[in-house]
Motif scaffolding. Structure first.
Motif, short mmCIF file in Angstrom:
data_model
loop_
_atom_site.label_atom_id
_atom_site.label_comp_id
_atom_site.label_asym_id
_atom_site.label_seq_id
_atom_site.Cartn_x
_atom_site.Cartn_y
_atom_site.Cartn_z
N GLY A 1 31.68 99.66 78.05
CA GLY A 1 32.96 100.16 77.57
C GLY A 1 33.76 100.88 78.62
N GLU A 2 33.25 101.01 79.86
CA GLU A 2 33.99 101.70 80.91
C GLU A 2 34.42 100.70 81.97
OE1 GLU A 2 31.68 104.86 82.49
OE2 GLU A 2 31.66 105.99 80.64
N PRO A 3 35.55 100.94 82.61
CA PRO A 3 36.01 100.00 83.63
C PRO A 3 35.10 100.02 84.84
CG PRO A 3 37.35 102.00 83.60
CD PRO A 3 36.44 102.08 82.42
N SER B 1 36.21 105.55 74.77
CA SER B 1 35.06 105.38 75.67
C SER B 1 35.46 104.73 76.98
CB SER B 1 33.97 104.54 74.99
OG SER B 1 33.41 105.22 73.90
N ARG B 2 36.38 103.78 76.91
CA ARG B 2 36.80 103.07 78.12
C ARG B 2 37.63 103.97 79.03
NH1 ARG B 2 38.54 98.99 75.73
NH2 ARG B 2 40.78 99.42 75.67
N THR B 3 38.43 104.85 78.43
CA THR B 3 39.34 105.67 79.23
C THR B 3 38.74 107.02 79.60
OG1 THR B 3 40.40 106.48 77.20
CG2 THR B 3 41.38 104.56 78.28
N GLU C 1 34.84 93.23 79.23
CA GLU C 1 35.99 93.92 78.64
C GLU C 1 35.93 93.95 77.11
OE1 GLU C 1 37.15 89.60 79.38
OE2 GLU C 1 36.12 91.21 80.47
N GLY D 1 32.67 97.08 74.78
CA GLY D 1 32.80 98.40 74.17
C GLY D 1 33.24 98.33 72.72
N SER D 2 34.33 97.59 72.44
CA SER D 2 34.83 97.50 71.07
C SER D 2 33.87 96.76 70.17
CB SER D 2 36.20 96.82 71.05
OG SER D 2 36.12 95.51 71.60
N ALA E 1 36.25 102.76 70.98
CA ALA E 1 36.02 101.96 72.19
C ALA E 1 37.07 102.25 73.25
CB ALA E 1 36.01 100.48 71.84
#
Length: 491
Positions: free
Chosen positions: A481-483, A337-339, A139, A142-143, A334
């Motif tokens: 960075g992705e779930p 990118s995650r969403t 988690e 990504g950031s 980030a």
């Protein structure tokens, strides 16, 4: 090697502190990127300081570029094989050695040697990104990678005013003593806070592949960076281009046949990796175009009608906020990118960069115009540079992260080298008379800005061909960075 096998649990080893790891690696990235602008304030004085001709002292800049091009992919591969932290420390040691050598120099040869050693430290940023993949919780990845990737621009933006301040008020040797001190601090922090990764490939180092790649890249970048001085149609320039093409083609064929290649071209040819690297060349071009135009416009005499007559230090201070903006937007990139996925982040960033150049073409008459436009472009670069590691790491196994990130960094560097060459050609041909001198014209600067914006739009177009992410299967890399999908194991 699967991620599960590549990362055995180390009994009794304390877990790394994510905040400390991120801060230390970002600091190391900023220190190394400072080397890009370290000598810019003293370039006009180098012939007198080093008792050499102006054409020879240019090698103090060129040597760093060539050394960085060779070292970046080599150190990435060595990090995958023998330990990323170990190679990170070796890179920082070369930075310190190069800084001390340059600080003690009063002639051209030791200066070139020192600057080349500083260039060999360029693997710090891709190695740092790879360490983060190995050590940080999913988690945070990504950031964190967006932050260290943005440090490349931050160091370049903050380095110019800092170097100008030192050069104007202290002996020029202090530039290199300060960089040596920063390198020592960075190495001490790495020793204290960054763990060694257990993810390694082992195997034998591909020395013939490293030599072939080095020869090809040096010939290519030397022709690009010196072509304007030697003449683009000269035998030397054309010969270097020809040698680069032949050597790199032979090198590619060799890498496809060797059992343990320096660069796994089959992995590199994966659509996501290949397209991301192509977009990186365009974005690198777009990023550097700003650095070639804005300082010149700020420093040209006001009598030209378009110059603002500012000092080098003032010009650096105008550019500095763009570096802070890059760092500030890294967490935002980030989140996007995650969403939405790193592909969307890259495309958004490219559009922001293009918009910044469009704004700059219209606004060129006041200092605040350049502060505003450089910050807009910096925000776009922060988005693009934050997304590239995520795209690369989601397409390669953990055991190849160092080499893959290093190759991506090299692609950006090639873009900046081409930008410098193109801008040099445009500004040397589009000139205006100013007394006995020929200076680049206002339209020449606008043309370079337009080309920079066009490169950003090209990056957007290329990025649109990056494949959509799909759920990772067993043993496949996850998108950074992705779930993670339900039930998936995060490496």
């Amino acid at each position: 090697m699967s991620d599960a096998l590549a990362r055995p649990a180390a009994a009794g080893q304390s877990a790394p502190r994510p905040n400390a790891v991120v801060a230390v690696l970002a600091f190391g990235g900023i220190v190394v990127s400072l080397m890009q602008t370290l000598v810019i304030p003293i370039i006009p004085e180098l012939p007198q300081l080093l008792h050499a001709s102006a054409s020879d002292t240019v090698w103090a800049v060129t040597a760093t570029l060539l050394a960085a091009a060779v070292a970046t992919p080599v150190m990435g591969r060595l990090g995958d094989m023998y330990g990323k932290r170990r190679m990170l420390l070796l890179s920082l040691a070369m930075l310190v050695a190069g800084s001390v050598t340059a600080a003690l120099s009063d002639s051209l040869t030791p200066m070139i040697v020192g600057r080349a050693l500083q260039g060999l430290a360029s693997g710090v940023i891709p190695l740092g990104i790879s360490i983060m993949r190995d050590e940080l919780p999913a988690e945070r990845l990504g950031s964190a990678t967006a932050m260290i990737s943005a440090s490349l621009g931050v160091g370049g933006a903050l380095g110019l005013p800092a170097a100008a301040l030192i050069a104007e008020n202290l002996n020029w040797h202090m530039l290199f003593w300060v960089s040596a001190g920063l390198g020592v601090v960075a190495a001490a922090l790495v020793l204290g806070f960054v763990p060694e990764s257990a993810v390694r490939t082992g195997g034998r180092f591909d020395l013939p592949g490293a030599i072939g790649m080095a020869v090809g890249l040096v010939c290519l970048l030397l022709a690009i960076s010196k072509g304007a001085d030697w003449g683009w149609g000269s035998g030397t320039t054309l010969g270097l281009f020809a040698v680069a093409v032949v050597v790199l083609v032979v090198w590619g064929l060799f890498e496809l046949r060797v059992e343990e290649p320096l660069v796994d071209l089959r992995t590199t040819a994966r659509r996501q990796v290949l397209v991301t690297n192509l977009a990186s060349v365009a974005i690198g071009f777009a990023m550097f175009s700003m650095s070639l135009v804005i300082p010149q416009l700020l420093q040209l005499p006001e009598q030209t009608g378009y110059g603002l007559g500012r000092s080098l230090l003032a010009s650096g201070l105008v550019m500095a906020p763009s570096g802070l903006v890059m760092m500030a937007v890294a967490p935002v990139s980030a989140i996007v990118s995650r969403t939405r996925g790193p592909k969307v982040t890259l495309m958004i960033g490219a559009l922001i960069v293009a918009a910044g150049y469009g704004l700059n073409i219209a606004l060129m008459s006041e200092v605040w115009h350049f502060v505003l436009t450089s910050c807009v472009i910096g925000a776009g670069i922060g988005f693009t540079y934050g997304s590239m590691p995520a795209l690369i790491m989601s397409a390669v196994p953990a055991s190849e992260t160092g080499a893959a990130n290093s190759l991506n960094t090299l692609m950006r560097s090639i873009g900046t080298s081409v930008a410098s060459a193109v801008a040099g050609v445009v500004l040397s041909h589009m000139t205006t008379a100013f007394g006995p001198y020929q200076l680049p014209s206002e339209n020449g600067f606008r043309t370079v800005l337009a080309v920079g914006g066009g490169a950003a739009l090209l990056g957007f177009l290329v990025a649109s061909f990056i494949p959509r992410p799909r759920p990772a299967g067993p043993g496949e890399p996850m998108a950074a960075g992705e779930p993670a999908p339900a039930g998936a194991k995060v490496p």
